[in-house]
Motif scaffolding. Sequence first.
Motif, mmCIF file in Angstrom:
data_model
loop_
_atom_site.group_PDB
_atom_site.id
_atom_site.type_symbol
_atom_site.label_atom_id
_atom_site.label_comp_id
_atom_site.label_asym_id
_atom_site.label_seq_id
_atom_site.Cartn_x
_atom_site.Cartn_y
_atom_site.Cartn_z
ATOM 1 N N VAL A 112 -3.241 -15.853 19.545
ATOM 2 C CA VAL A 112 -3.983 -16.267 18.351
ATOM 3 C C VAL A 112 -4.973 -15.168 17.951
ATOM 4 C CG1 VAL A 112 -5.665 -17.941 17.460
ATOM 5 C CG2 VAL A 112 -3.676 -18.731 18.779
ATOM 6 N N LEU A 113 -5.666 -14.630 18.914
ATOM 7 C CA LEU A 113 -6.638 -13.572 18.643
ATOM 8 C C LEU A 113 -5.956 -12.303 18.130
ATOM 9 C CD1 LEU A 113 -9.684 -13.248 18.785
ATOM 10 C CD2 LEU A 113 -9.434 -12.400 21.112
ATOM 11 N N ALA A 114 -4.822 -11.950 18.721
ATOM 12 C CA ALA A 114 -4.078 -10.765 18.270
ATOM 13 C C ALA A 114 -3.667 -10.923 16.806
ATOM 14 C CB ALA A 114 -2.854 -10.538 19.152
ATOM 15 N N ALA A 115 -3.163 -12.094 16.439
ATOM 16 C CA ALA A 115 -2.772 -12.338 15.048
ATOM 17 C C ALA A 115 -3.979 -12.199 14.123
ATOM 18 C CB ALA A 115 -2.145 -13.716 14.913
ATOM 19 N N HIS A 116 -5.108 -12.708 14.574
ATOM 20 C CA HIS A 116 -6.346 -12.610 13.782
ATOM 21 C C HIS A 116 -6.711 -11.149 13.487
ATOM 22 C CE1 HIS A 116 -10.506 -13.274 12.545
ATOM 23 N NE2 HIS A 116 -10.870 -12.418 13.471
ATOM 24 N N TYR A 117 -6.609 -10.304 14.490
ATOM 25 C CA TYR A 117 -6.961 -8.891 14.313
ATOM 26 C C TYR A 117 -5.899 -8.101 13.558
ATOM 27 C CZ TYR A 117 -11.006 -9.425 17.342
ATOM 28 O OH TYR A 117 -12.210 -9.817 17.867
ATOM 29 N N LEU A 118 -4.647 -8.495 13.693
ATOM 30 C CA LEU A 118 -3.557 -7.784 13.019
ATOM 31 C C LEU A 118 -3.450 -8.128 11.534
ATOM 32 C CD1 LEU A 118 -0.838 -8.104 15.796
ATOM 33 C CD2 LEU A 118 -1.735 -5.939 14.899
ATOM 34 N N GLN A 119 -3.769 -9.349 11.183
ATOM 35 C CA GLN A 119 -3.540 -9.840 9.821
ATOM 36 C C GLN A 119 -4.146 -8.962 8.721
ATOM 37 O OE1 GLN A 119 -4.398 -13.972 9.276
ATOM 38 N NE2 GLN A 119 -3.782 -13.962 7.134
ATOM 39 N N PRO A 120 -5.368 -8.482 8.832
ATOM 40 C CA PRO A 120 -5.915 -7.664 7.739
ATOM 41 C C PRO A 120 -5.138 -6.362 7.499
ATOM 42 C CG PRO A 120 -7.663 -8.398 9.208
ATOM 43 C CD PRO A 120 -6.374 -8.747 9.867
ATOM 44 N N PHE A 121 -4.347 -5.925 8.464
ATOM 45 C CA PHE A 121 -3.630 -4.654 8.350
ATOM 46 C C PHE A 121 -2.146 -4.832 8.051
ATOM 47 C CE2 PHE A 121 -7.295 -3.875 11.044
ATOM 48 C CZ PHE A 121 -7.858 -2.773 10.431
ATOM 49 N N ALA A 122 -1.566 -5.892 8.528
ATOM 50 C CA ALA A 122 -0.116 -6.064 8.505
ATOM 51 C C ALA A 122 0.437 -6.380 7.116
ATOM 52 C CB ALA A 122 0.278 -7.191 9.448
ATOM 53 N N ARG A 123 1.644 -5.861 6.866
ATOM 54 C CA ARG A 123 2.391 -6.284 5.682
ATOM 55 C C ARG A 123 2.985 -7.665 5.943
ATOM 56 N NH1 ARG A 123 6.848 -2.355 4.263
ATOM 57 N NH2 ARG A 123 8.172 -3.639 5.572
ATOM 58 N N SER A 124 3.412 -7.854 7.206
ATOM 59 C CA SER A 124 3.915 -9.167 7.617
ATOM 60 C C SER A 124 3.752 -9.285 9.132
ATOM 61 C CB SER A 124 5.378 -9.357 7.220
ATOM 62 O OG SER A 124 6.192 -8.428 7.908
ATOM 63 N N ILE A 125 3.683 -10.530 9.590
ATOM 64 C CA ILE A 125 3.585 -10.790 11.027
ATOM 65 C C ILE A 125 4.640 -11.831 11.387
ATOM 66 C CG2 ILE A 125 2.166 -11.663 12.929
ATOM 67 C CD1 ILE A 125 -0.319 -10.787 11.377
ATOM 68 N N MET A 126 5.363 -11.523 12.449
ATOM 69 C CA MET A 126 6.342 -12.458 12.995
ATOM 70 C C MET A 126 6.025 -12.636 14.478
ATOM 71 S SD MET A 126 9.787 -11.093 11.155
ATOM 72 C CE MET A 126 9.381 -9.370 11.303
ATOM 73 N N TYR A 127 6.620 -13.662 15.050
ATOM 74 C CA TYR A 127 6.410 -13.933 16.478
ATOM 75 C C TYR A 127 7.764 -14.111 17.144
ATOM 76 C CZ TYR A 127 5.417 -16.461 20.767
ATOM 77 O OH TYR A 127 5.368 -16.839 22.077
ATOM 78 N N GLY A 128 7.882 -13.579 18.347
ATOM 79 C CA GLY A 128 9.098 -13.767 19.140
ATOM 80 C C GLY A 128 9.735 -12.445 19.510
ATOM 81 N N GLU A 129 11.049 -12.392 19.323
ATOM 82 C CA GLU A 129 11.831 -11.187 19.583
ATOM 83 C C GLU A 129 12.465 -10.762 18.263
ATOM 84 O OE1 GLU A 129 11.783 -9.693 22.581
ATOM 85 O OE2 GLU A 129 10.486 -11.300 23.263
ATOM 86 N N ALA A 130 12.782 -9.486 18.147
ATOM 87 C CA ALA A 130 13.327 -8.972 16.887
ATOM 88 C C ALA A 130 14.585 -9.716 16.443
ATOM 89 C CB ALA A 130 13.606 -7.483 17.020
ATOM 90 N N CYS A 131 15.377 -10.171 17.393
ATOM 91 C CA CYS A 131 16.630 -10.853 17.048
ATOM 92 C C CYS A 131 16.416 -12.302 16.607
ATOM 93 C CB CYS A 131 17.590 -10.795 18.231
ATOM 94 S SG CYS A 131 16.940 -11.620 19.700
ATOM 95 N N SER A 132 15.258 -12.862 16.895
ATOM 96 C CA SER A 132 15.025 -14.269 16.549
ATOM 97 C C SER A 132 13.540 -14.535 16.286
ATOM 98 C CB SER A 132 15.514 -15.172 17.680
ATOM 99 O OG SER A 132 14.795 -14.882 18.865
ATOM 100 N N ALA A 133 12.972 -13.754 15.416
ATOM 101 C CA ALA A 133 11.539 -13.856 15.145
ATOM 102 C C ALA A 133 11.234 -14.976 14.154
ATOM 103 C CB ALA A 133 11.017 -12.532 14.608
ATOM 104 N N VAL A 134 10.070 -15.581 14.339
ATOM 105 C CA VAL A 134 9.584 -16.627 13.440
ATOM 106 C C VAL A 134 8.555 -15.985 12.511
ATOM 107 C CG1 VAL A 134 8.326 -18.810 13.311
ATOM 108 C CG2 VAL A 134 9.897 -18.378 15.219
ATOM 109 N N PRO A 135 8.792 -16.044 11.191
ATOM 110 C CA PRO A 135 7.805 -15.472 10.270
ATOM 111 C C PRO A 135 6.515 -16.292 10.264
ATOM 112 C CG PRO A 135 9.733 -16.337 9.075
ATOM 113 C CD PRO A 135 9.951 -16.603 10.522
ATOM 114 N N LEU A 136 5.386 -15.590 10.301
ATOM 115 C CA LEU A 136 4.082 -16.257 10.335
ATOM 116 C C LEU A 136 3.205 -15.924 9.131
ATOM 117 C CD1 LEU A 136 3.195 -15.560 14.080
ATOM 118 C CD2 LEU A 136 4.187 -17.651 13.125
ATOM 119 N N TYR A 137 3.325 -14.680 8.653
ATOM 120 C CA TYR A 137 2.412 -14.224 7.601
ATOM 121 C C TYR A 137 3.074 -13.141 6.782
ATOM 122 C CZ TYR A 137 -1.401 -11.499 5.553
ATOM 123 O OH TYR A 137 -2.204 -10.812 4.700
ATOM 124 N N LYS A 138 2.812 -13.188 5.487
ATOM 125 C CA LYS A 138 3.244 -12.125 4.580
ATOM 126 C C LYS A 138 2.070 -11.808 3.663
ATOM 127 C CE LYS A 138 7.318 -10.772 2.060
ATOM 128 N NZ LYS A 138 8.095 -10.067 3.026
#
Length: 170
Positions: free
Chosen positions: A139-165
Motif C-alpha cells: 500500500v505504501l509503495a503504491a502511494h509513493y509510486l502514484q505521483p510518478f507512474a503512468r500506470s500501476i498494476m499489481y501481480g506478475e507481467a503475465c497476469s497483472a491487475v490494473p490499479l491506476y492510470k
Amino acid sequence: MEEIINKVANSVLEVFDLEDYYPKGIRTQIDISKWLLEGFLLKEKDFREELKNHDWSQYQDQFVAIHCSTDAIVPAWASILVAIQLAPFAKKIINGTLEDLDASLYEELLPKIDYSVYKDKPIIIKGCSRKPVPMRAYVLAAHYLQPFARSIMYGEACSAVPLYKAPKKG
C-alpha cells in the motif's frame, strides 16, 4: 514456424519488487508471556527478576518485536522495560508482531527511495515474494509510486491487475 517473441521482456513495463528492498537481518519476536505467572499474571518483582537474569546479548544487531501471545492484560510499562533492556543490543525494537516489525522497516525505507526514475512509466508492483513482505508495504509503495507512474498494476507481467492510470495530460 514463427519465432516466439517475449512481449513482456520487450515491454517498457517497470517492475517494482519490494523484495529487492527487504532489509537484511535477523528478526526475532520476544513473547513476554513467558515471564508472566502462568502466562497471564504479571507480578512486578518476579517480572523484573526474570528480565534481570535474561541474556539480552543474544539479540545483538537483530530486529526485535515485543508481544504477548496470551490474552493477559499487561501494563504498558512492561513492554517498555523489555525495550530498555534490548536497547543496547537490538538494531530496531517495536511493540507488535513480526509482520508489524517488517511493516515498520518498510515504513522507514520506502520514503527514502528516488521514485522519479519511474516518471511517466507503466509500473507493475510485483506480487509474489519469497520473503514476508507485509500488505502495508504494498500500500505504501503504491502511494509513493502514484505521483510518478503512468500506470500501476499489481501481480506478475503475465497476469497483472490494473490499479491506476494517470489522467491524460492535455
